[in-house]
Write a protein that holds these residues in place. Structure first.
Motif, PDB file in Angstrom:
ATOM      1  N   SER A  20       1.268  -1.205   0.072  1.00  0.00           N
ATOM      2  CA  SER A  20       0.056   0.050  -0.206  1.00  0.00           C
ATOM      3  C   SER A  20       0.674   1.002   0.026  1.00  0.00           C
ATOM      4  O   SER A  20       1.761   1.489   0.215  1.00  0.00           O
ATOM      5  CB  SER A  20      -1.004   0.024   1.334  1.00  0.00           C
ATOM      6  OG  SER A  20      -1.939   1.445   1.182  1.00  0.00           O
ATOM      7  N   THR A  39       0.716 -10.036 -10.141  1.00  0.00           N
ATOM      8  CA  THR A  39      -0.336  -9.497 -10.173  1.00  0.00           C
ATOM      9  C   THR A  39      -1.380  -9.489 -10.287  1.00  0.00           C
ATOM     10  O   THR A  39      -1.758 -10.593 -11.401  1.00  0.00           O
ATOM     11  CB  THR A  39      -0.423  -8.008 -10.934  1.00  0.00           C
ATOM     12  OG1 THR A  39       1.281  -7.640 -10.290  1.00  0.00           O
ATOM     13  CG2 THR A  39      -1.088  -6.936 -10.467  1.00  0.00           C
ATOM     14  N   LEU A  69       2.567   6.934 -10.517  1.00  0.00           N
ATOM     15  CA  LEU A  69       2.082   6.829  -9.385  1.00  0.00           C
ATOM     16  C   LEU A  69       1.050   7.560  -9.109  1.00  0.00           C
ATOM     17  O   LEU A  69       0.011   7.908  -8.934  1.00  0.00           O
ATOM     18  CB  LEU A  69       3.293   6.007  -8.509  1.00  0.00           C
ATOM     19  CG  LEU A  69       2.940   4.550  -8.780  1.00  0.00           C
ATOM     20  CD1 LEU A  69       3.627   4.149  -7.551  1.00  0.00           C
ATOM     21  CD2 LEU A  69       1.765   3.805  -9.221  1.00  0.00           C
ATOM     22  N   ARG A  99      -3.097   3.367  -3.309  1.00  0.00           N
ATOM     23  CA  ARG A  99      -3.506   2.353  -3.906  1.00  0.00           C
ATOM     24  C   ARG A  99      -2.651   1.264  -3.839  1.00  0.00           C
ATOM     25  O   ARG A  99      -2.021   1.701  -3.133  1.00  0.00           O
ATOM     26  CB  ARG A  99      -2.227   2.712  -5.206  1.00  0.00           C
ATOM     27  CG  ARG A  99      -2.209   1.635  -5.990  1.00  0.00           C
ATOM     28  CD  ARG A  99      -1.253   2.334  -7.450  1.00  0.00           C
ATOM     29  NE  ARG A  99      -1.287   1.422  -8.276  1.00  0.00           N
ATOM     30  CZ  ARG A  99      -0.361   0.634  -8.940  1.00  0.00           C
ATOM     31  NH1 ARG A  99       1.113   0.050  -7.868  1.00  0.00           N
ATOM     32  NH2 ARG A  99       0.071   0.209  -9.770  1.00  0.00           N
ATOM     33  N   ASN A 124      -4.756  -7.709  -8.464  1.00  0.00           N
ATOM     34  CA  ASN A 124      -5.461  -6.748  -8.030  1.00  0.00           C
ATOM     35  C   ASN A 124      -4.452  -5.431  -7.871  1.00  0.00           C
ATOM     36  O   ASN A 124      -3.341  -5.408  -7.591  1.00  0.00           O
ATOM     37  CB  ASN A 124      -6.324  -7.106  -7.124  1.00  0.00           C
ATOM     38  CG  ASN A 124      -7.816  -8.109  -7.294  1.00  0.00           C
ATOM     39  OD1 ASN A 124      -6.371  -8.824  -6.603  1.00  0.00           O
ATOM     40  ND2 ASN A 124      -8.550  -8.525  -7.484  1.00  0.00           N
ATOM     41  N   VAL A 125      -5.363  -4.414  -8.355  1.00  0.00           N
ATOM     42  CA  VAL A 125      -4.803  -2.869  -8.171  1.00  0.00           C
ATOM     43  C   VAL A 125      -5.575  -2.646  -7.375  1.00  0.00           C
ATOM     44  O   VAL A 125      -7.097  -2.276  -8.224  1.00  0.00           O
ATOM     45  CB  VAL A 125      -4.220  -2.262  -8.653  1.00  0.00           C
ATOM     46  CG1 VAL A 125      -4.033  -0.950  -8.843  1.00  0.00           C
ATOM     47  CG2 VAL A 125      -2.812  -2.797  -9.424  1.00  0.00           C
ATOM     48  N   HIS A 128      -1.475  -2.892  -4.070  1.00  0.00           N
ATOM     49  CA  HIS A 128      -0.827  -3.515  -5.132  1.00  0.00           C
ATOM     50  C   HIS A 128      -0.954  -4.990  -4.813  1.00  0.00           C
ATOM     51  O   HIS A 128      -0.071  -5.324  -3.632  1.00  0.00           O
ATOM     52  CB  HIS A 128       0.442  -3.173  -5.700  1.00  0.00           C
ATOM     53  CG  HIS A 128       0.963  -4.013  -7.199  1.00  0.00           C
ATOM     54  ND1 HIS A 128       1.836  -4.989  -6.890  1.00  0.00           N
ATOM     55  CD2 HIS A 128       0.780  -3.947  -7.885  1.00  0.00           C
ATOM     56  CE1 HIS A 128       1.957  -6.003  -7.965  1.00  0.00           C
ATOM     57  NE2 HIS A 128       1.354  -5.318  -8.815  1.00  0.00           N
ATOM     58  N   SER A 129      -1.524  -5.632  -5.404  1.00  0.00           N
ATOM     59  CA  SER A 129      -1.885  -7.283  -4.428  1.00  0.00           C
ATOM     60  C   SER A 129      -0.625  -7.976  -5.677  1.00  0.00           C
ATOM     61  O   SER A 129      -1.553  -8.094  -6.614  1.00  0.00           O
ATOM     62  CB  SER A 129      -3.263  -7.121  -4.360  1.00  0.00           C
ATOM     63  OG  SER A 129      -3.132  -9.182  -4.214  1.00  0.00           O
ATOM     64  N   GLU A 130      -0.184  -8.851  -5.375  1.00  0.00           N
ATOM     65  CA  GLU A 130       0.006  -9.883  -5.800  1.00  0.00           C
ATOM     66  C   GLU A 130       0.233 -11.715  -5.163  1.00  0.00           C
ATOM     67  O   GLU A 130       0.483 -11.254  -3.868  1.00  0.00           O
ATOM     68  CB  GLU A 130       1.755  -9.750  -6.812  1.00  0.00           C
ATOM     69  CG  GLU A 130       2.400  -9.936  -5.879  1.00  0.00           C
ATOM     70  CD  GLU A 130       4.090  -8.354  -5.896  1.00  0.00           C
ATOM     71  OE1 GLU A 130       4.133  -7.761  -7.181  1.00  0.00           O
ATOM     72  OE2 GLU A 130       5.055  -8.762  -5.501  1.00  0.00           O
ATOM     73  N   HIS A 189      -8.057   1.041  -5.356  1.00  0.00           N
ATOM     74  CA  HIS A 189      -7.723   2.585  -5.385  1.00  0.00           C
ATOM     75  C   HIS A 189      -8.743   2.927  -4.112  1.00  0.00           C
ATOM     76  O   HIS A 189      -9.884   2.805  -4.236  1.00  0.00           O
ATOM     77  CB  HIS A 189      -7.819   3.192  -6.714  1.00  0.00           C
ATOM     78  CG  HIS A 189      -6.738   3.265  -7.745  1.00  0.00           C
ATOM     79  ND1 HIS A 189      -5.538   3.281  -8.055  1.00  0.00           N
ATOM     80  CD2 HIS A 189      -7.091   1.962  -8.916  1.00  0.00           C
ATOM     81  CE1 HIS A 189      -5.126   2.918  -9.053  1.00  0.00           C
ATOM     82  NE2 HIS A 189      -6.382   2.384  -9.687  1.00  0.00           N
TER      83      HIS A 189
END
Length: 380
Positions: A299, A327, A354, A312, A329-330, A314-316, A332
């Motif tokens: 985050s 990856t 970003l 933001r 998901n992203v 970012h999920s991986e 917001h």
């Protein structure tokens, strides 16, 4: 899964083979009795004596799937041959800062737009105040239909428009689709920023140069500012079977809850006071998360203005056997702090992109919303 294979014969060969459905056919109301059944509160309670928004995200995700199954139900099959999955959280707009854990909550929703294999669902959440329910949030999700084994797309029932209000809702769904395509095609991962955006980034860069050294490498922060790289928080989750859906994948609502809670902690740490979520948008589910995966969440504050913080996440994922990260998901999230927050400054070109992406998401908050129908009768 063997039972699901048998349902293939119920799948339509084309959308024309399916009967059209009205918006009111999928209209659903669900009560969350936090006030009348206090034993439920513990699951939803925060330390600040408000409702956990992450839990609400889980409920919205489940409700969206239920509404789509209602729209596409088949009389001939006891079990639906479709696999409905969440493709995108288009937008969630909040109408109030916090939610009380001591009054009942009501969710309503219906399908508002249909493509060949996808459906847009509009949902609203209300909370009881006295004898009336007042609005808390408005949400728009996009769901897709897959075949019974979740291996390929499947057709869904077309939508029958009955009046001008529904026509406006359907037209808004078309506009939303076009907006998403335009936003994706102008993504900073594909095209250069605009001249105005490039100029603003250059001005930010110049404001961080040390006048004593006259060097591009010597950087100093302006007053009341924080480097973007210092606004990060990370977490790791082991995806246990408890969080799986009927397709043996991790439930999308669980991913949203974990991402939101990390984003909230990031905004709280950055702003130095309690943040309130005011919008969620553009959550794309790019890849399913398998049971047993390691879920890495990162985050970062990417844009601020006055009391607002754009975060933001970012999920991986990585499997236990492989070290390769993918990856999924992203997310917001837009928060409002109780006091004015510092400016966030990018240090590298990647961070500058970003920053601009966060600014674009923040500016999209001004997009007008067409509200869902709320006067449909509910069948017992």
């Amino acid at each position: 899964m063997e039972e699901r294979k048998l349902l293939h014969s119920f799948l339509a060969k084309s959308q024309k083979d399916l009967p059209p459905r009205r918006m009111q056919d999928s209209y659903t109301e669900v009560l969350l009795p936090l006030g009348s059944e206090p034993e439920l509160r513990e699951k939803y309670l925060t330390v600040q004596n408000t409702v956990r928004f992450g839990r609400i995200l889980e409920d919205l995700d489940s409700l969206g799937v239920l509404i789509c199954y209602k729209h596409s139900r088949m009389q001939a099959a006891q079990t639906s041959p479709l696999s409905i999955v969440t493709a995108l959280v288009d937008k969630i707009d909040m109408c109030k800062k916090s939610i009380s854990p001591e009054q009942d909550i009501k969710f309503t929703g219906h399908v508002s737009w249909v493509g060949k294999t996808s459906m847009e669902v509009k949902m609203q959440m209300f909370q009881l105040h006295g004898v009336e329910y007042s609005p808390v949030l408005d949400a728009t999700f996009v769901m897709v239909a897959r075949d019974s084994e979740n291996k390929g797309p499947a057709f869904v029932n077309p939508l029958l428009i009955e009046n001008p209000e529904e026509e406006e809702l359907f037209a808004q769904g078309e506009l939303n689709k076009g907006r998403r395509i335009a936003f994706s095609s102008s993504s900073l991962l594909k095209v250069a920023p605009s001249a105005e955006e490039s100029s603003s980034i250059h001005e930010m860069f110049l404001s961080t140069l040390d006048p004593k050294t006259i060097s591009f490498r010597s950087r100093i922060l302006p007053p009341n500012a924080v480097w973007m790289e210092d606004s990060k928080l990370k977490s790791l989750q082991i995806c246990h079977p408890q969080e799986r859906n009927i397709f043996n994948r991790i439930f999308g609502g669980f991913l949203m809850r974990k991402a939101y809670e990390l984003a909230w902690a990031t905004a709280c740490s950055f702003g130095g006071s309690r943040p309130f979520v005011i919008a969620v948008d553009d959550i794309m589910f790019q890849k399913p998360v398998e049971v047993g995966s390691l879920l890495f969440l990162s985050s970062q504050v990417c844009f601020t203005q006055d009391k607002y913080i754009q975060v933001r996440v970012h999920s991986e994922v990585a499997s236990l056997q492989s070290k390769e990260h993918t990856t999924t998901n992203v997310f917001h999230f837009t928060f409002m702090s109780e006091k004015e927050v510092p400016l966030v400054f990018p240090k590298t070109y990647g961070e500058s992109m970003l920053y601009l992406d966060g600014q674009r998401h923040f500016n999209s908050l001004n997009t007008p919303v067409v509200w869902m129908r709320t006067d449909y009768p509910v069948k017992p």
